[in-house]
Design a protein around this motif. Structure first.
Motif, PDB file in Angstrom:
ATOM      1  N   ILE A  16      -2.255   9.160   7.073  1.00 59.91           N
ATOM      2  CA  ILE A  16      -1.079   9.177   6.201  1.00 59.91           C
ATOM      3  C   ILE A  16      -0.674  10.631   5.966  1.00 59.91           C
ATOM      4  O   ILE A  16      -1.467  11.431   5.446  1.00 59.91           O
ATOM      5  N   PRO A  17       0.543  10.996   6.340  1.00 56.02           N
ATOM      6  CA  PRO A  17       0.974  12.394   6.198  1.00 56.02           C
ATOM      7  C   PRO A  17       1.210  12.772   4.739  1.00 56.02           C
ATOM      8  O   PRO A  17       1.428  11.908   3.890  1.00 56.02           O
ATOM      9  N   HIS A  18       1.160  14.075   4.496  1.00 61.99           N
ATOM     10  CA  HIS A  18       1.390  14.563   3.137  1.00 61.99           C
ATOM     11  C   HIS A  18       2.876  14.655   2.818  1.00 61.99           C
ATOM     12  O   HIS A  18       3.267  14.599   1.651  1.00 61.99           O
ATOM     13  N   GLN A  19       3.703  14.828   3.842  1.00 63.39           N
ATOM     14  CA  GLN A  19       5.144  14.935   3.683  1.00 63.39           C
ATOM     15  C   GLN A  19       5.835  13.854   4.521  1.00 63.39           C
ATOM     16  O   GLN A  19       5.186  13.205   5.357  1.00 63.39           O
ATOM     17  N   ILE A  20       7.131  13.681   4.317  1.00 62.43           N
ATOM     18  CA  ILE A  20       7.843  12.625   5.045  1.00 62.43           C
ATOM     19  C   ILE A  20       8.947  13.170   5.943  1.00 62.43           C
ATOM     20  O   ILE A  20       9.686  12.393   6.545  1.00 62.43           O
ATOM     21  N   ASP A  21       9.061  14.495   6.046  1.00 60.92           N
ATOM     22  CA  ASP A  21      10.150  15.090   6.826  1.00 60.92           C
ATOM     23  C   ASP A  21      10.179  14.581   8.262  1.00 60.92           C
ATOM     24  O   ASP A  21      11.228  14.186   8.781  1.00 60.92           O
ATOM     25  N   ARG A  22       9.014  14.583   8.911  1.00 62.62           N
ATOM     26  CA  ARG A  22       8.961  14.157  10.310  1.00 62.62           C
ATOM     27  C   ARG A  22       9.303  12.677  10.430  1.00 62.62           C
ATOM     28  O   ARG A  22      10.026  12.269  11.347  1.00 62.62           O
ATOM     29  N   ALA A  23       8.811  11.862   9.502  1.00 62.65           N
ATOM     30  CA  ALA A  23       9.109  10.418   9.539  1.00 62.65           C
ATOM     31  C   ALA A  23      10.595  10.166   9.309  1.00 62.65           C
ATOM     32  O   ALA A  23      11.190   9.291   9.947  1.00 62.65           O
ATOM     33  N   PRO A 248      -1.781   1.580   7.018  1.00 66.17           N
ATOM     34  CA  PRO A 248      -3.133   1.166   7.417  1.00 66.17           C
ATOM     35  C   PRO A 248      -3.335  -0.349   7.379  1.00 66.17           C
ATOM     36  O   PRO A 248      -4.133  -0.886   8.157  1.00 66.17           O
ATOM     37  N   ALA A 249      -2.622  -1.027   6.479  1.00 61.76           N
ATOM     38  CA  ALA A 249      -2.733  -2.487   6.407  1.00 61.76           C
ATOM     39  C   ALA A 249      -1.761  -3.162   7.366  1.00 61.76           C
ATOM     40  O   ALA A 249      -2.127  -4.078   8.103  1.00 61.76           O
ATOM     41  N   LEU A 250      -0.506  -2.696   7.386  1.00 66.29           N
ATOM     42  CA  LEU A 250       0.524  -3.360   8.191  1.00 66.29           C
ATOM     43  C   LEU A 250       0.254  -3.233   9.686  1.00 66.29           C
ATOM     44  O   LEU A 250       0.603  -4.136  10.457  1.00 66.29           O
ATOM     45  N   GLU A 251      -0.359  -2.132  10.094  1.00 68.68           N
ATOM     46  CA  GLU A 251      -0.605  -1.920  11.524  1.00 68.68           C
ATOM     47  C   GLU A 251      -1.627  -2.890  12.109  1.00 68.68           C
ATOM     48  O   GLU A 251      -1.743  -3.019  13.321  1.00 68.68           O
TER      49      GLU A 251
END
Length: 561
Positions: A16-23, A248-251
């Motif tokens: 889980i990334p710390h930021q969401i910019d890339r996503a 982690p759950a949805l995958e």
């Protein structure tokens, strides 16, 4: 070594990334419209929703919401016009909500249980120019229709979007169960609006991240109802944050279609973002439940739908379900995550839910002003934690004292939030907006919490006088203002008292002006002027109000009576 500024980051699950910019960049969306239109084009044949046993595909939802958007364009509303939607979880809500955004207008979600007075305030304050309302609640608007608060009213019935079965449902509701109170205002039927839109050309407007998507009304600490201005970027960011957090759950399901239970009202920001938008983003199947308060019917629904993967709920709903013997027949073998929000989840309820379903409740926390999710437990917890979890990626949470200084770990203070999901401000209330923000850009939540050295947040209490009934915020000033207008009331004060099922209930203390004033009269008056969760459960008459030396009523003393 623990990060002293953002300790929770050291405890994030792997991946889980710390930021969401890339996503956000990889999402490639410039608005919520881009988000759901991408799902429409990717999954046209996939089932988008099911209601009363009837399904609708993503392709159908695409066409119907576009037709509705086109109809709204025929009304020649100004850019950024507000459109109020007063519907329960029926397909028409999704069609109208998505259509409103596609037309580049602003959605104003209205609680279907509101009284005429409450509806009038929200329509006036928002400046809504159109209203979509369920026929069951049309009498609420009828009482204020002569004020011509909106240019156009679109009326729908429960079964309007489910074909032949819907016609039977509507007939039974009107003529057998007589569920529709009389009303007579000028209107257009929902299906007629869709038909009108179908015969006009849709002009796709440009919608940007900085355009307003929702006015999400909430109560304020003064009791004045305010509209939180949520931009497309705010809600879009929160969808991405929740998606990353739950990954982690949805995958575990890979490419299998995810099934989202939509029992909480989508006019509420929790269900809107975590069910409707996240579900559409994932190409999921949304199971719509219009009336989860019918616990017997809801349990039968769950028995008939064992394939649910994501189950968002509130403590009162979980409590009501697990204390019915019939719930033992419910089997949810595919359940991935149960999310508890809206109010504190009680440990006894959480433990029994885990025992019966095999899945712990991942408690979270959010507000209308934050689109809504701020903190949540990871979906891979093995037991109920009692905390509201950790801040989501790109979210910073601080615990502040009354002067705005940050407090050390373990000390209780006001929860303050900074992140891309935080609202742009309150609608037409610049002063209120200034008061709720710190100089360095943190939103002051009005809730009291504690943070552990690991970054887990615990709710201790709410601002001293706010009452939370079944997840709904109730503010004493609003209730007192209304009750004080009743003949025979000299003074009144409202407090909240703990309740096993609802979390809290409202109690009013009254000093009489007329000795003949009765509890029954007060309760009947409140029924006329307040929606159910705001009404006092107890009316207590006292001889004198406890007051400070400046004449302020001391509510805290009433709790000791």
């Amino acid at each position: 070594m623990t990060n002293p500024l953002f300790p929770w980051l050291d405890h994030y699950p792997d991946g889980i990334p710390h930021q969401i910019d890339r996503a956000m960049e990889s999402l490639g969306c410039h608005s919520l419209v881009d988000l759901f239109e991408e799902s429409f084009s990717r999954h046209p044949q996939r089932t988008a929703l099911e209601f009363m046993g009837v399904s609708m595909s993503y392709g159908q939802l695409d066409k119907l919401s576009q037709h509705f958007a086109t109809y709204l364009q025929t009304l020649k509303l100004e850019p950024g016009a507000r459109v109020a939607i007063m519907l329960p979880n029926v397909p028409q809500y999704l069609i109208a909500m998505l259509g409103t955004l596609r037309a580049a207008y602003v959605v104003v979600n209205v609680n279907p249980l509101y009284t005429s007075r409450e509806l009038e305030h929200q329509l006036r304050d928002s400046g809504s120019e159109a209203l979509i309302i369920l026929e069951n609640f049309a009498a609420t608007y009828d009482a204020i229709a002569d004020q011509h608060l909106v240019k156009q009213v679109i009326v729908t019935s429960v079964g309007d979007a489910i074909g032949a079965k819907g016609r039977v449902v509507n007939f039974v509701a009107r003529y057998v169960k007589k569920m529709i109170p009389p009303w007579k205002f000028s209107h257009i039927r929902f299906n007629a609006a869709i038909k009108t839109g179908k015969h006009h050309e849709f002009h796709r407007p440009q919608v940007s991240m900085d355009d307003v998507a929702f006015l999400q009304y909430t109560g304020g600490t003064t009791g004045v109802s305010k509209g939180a201005v949520l931009l497309h970027r705010n809600v879009l960011a929160n969808i991405v944050q929740i998606e990353l957090w739950l990954s982690p759950a949805l995958e575990r399901k890979g490419d299998e279609q995810l099934v989202f239970l939509c029992a909480l009202p989508m006019t509420h920001i929790f269900a809107l973002t975590a069910c409707a938008f996240l579900g559409i983003r994932k190409g999921g199947l949304l199971l719509l439940v219009a009336n989860p308060r019918d616990i017997d019917g809801f349990i039968q629904f769950l028995i008939n739908h064992p394939g649910i993967h994501i189950f968002p709920g509130v403590n009162t709903l979980f409590h009501a379900l697990i204390h019915r013997p019939e719930f033992l027949k419910v089997k949810l073998p595919h359940l991935l995550v149960t999310i508890g929000g809206g109010m504190a989840v009680q440990k006894k309820t959480a433990d029994l839910w885990h025992q019966l379903t095999g899945v712990p409740i991942a408690q979270g926390y959010g507000l209308s002003e934050t689109s809504p999710v701020v903190c949540v437990n990871t979906p891979i917890i093995t037991q109920f934690t009692g905390s509201i979890g950790m801040p989501l990626p790109a979210t910073d949470v601080r615990i502040l004292d009354d002067e705005g200084a940050e407090l050390p770990f373990g000390q209780a203070g006001e929860i303050a939030i900074k992140g891309p999901q935080v609202m742009a401000g309150y609608w037409n209330q610049a002063q209120e907006t200034l008061q709720c923000m710190t100089a360095d850009g943190y939103f002051k939540s009005g809730d009291i919490g504690i943070m552990t050295p690991e970054g887990h947040v615990h709710i201790v209490d709410r601002k001293k006088d706010m009452i939370v009934v079944a997840g709904f915020k109730v503010f004493p000033n609003e209730i007192e203002e209304m009750i004080s207008q009743l003949a025979g009331v000299r003074e009144c004060a409202v407090i909240g008292m703990p309740h096993r099922k609802l979390g809290e209930v409202v109690i009013v203390y009254i000093v009489k002006d007329h000795p003949e004033l009765s509890q029954a009269q007060v309760i009947e008056y409140c029924k006329l002027h307040m929606t159910n969760y705001k009404r006092p459960r107890k009316v207590m008459f006292i001889d004198e109000m406890p007051k400070s030396n400046v004449g302020k009523i001391l509510r805290r003393h009433l709790r000791d009576l």
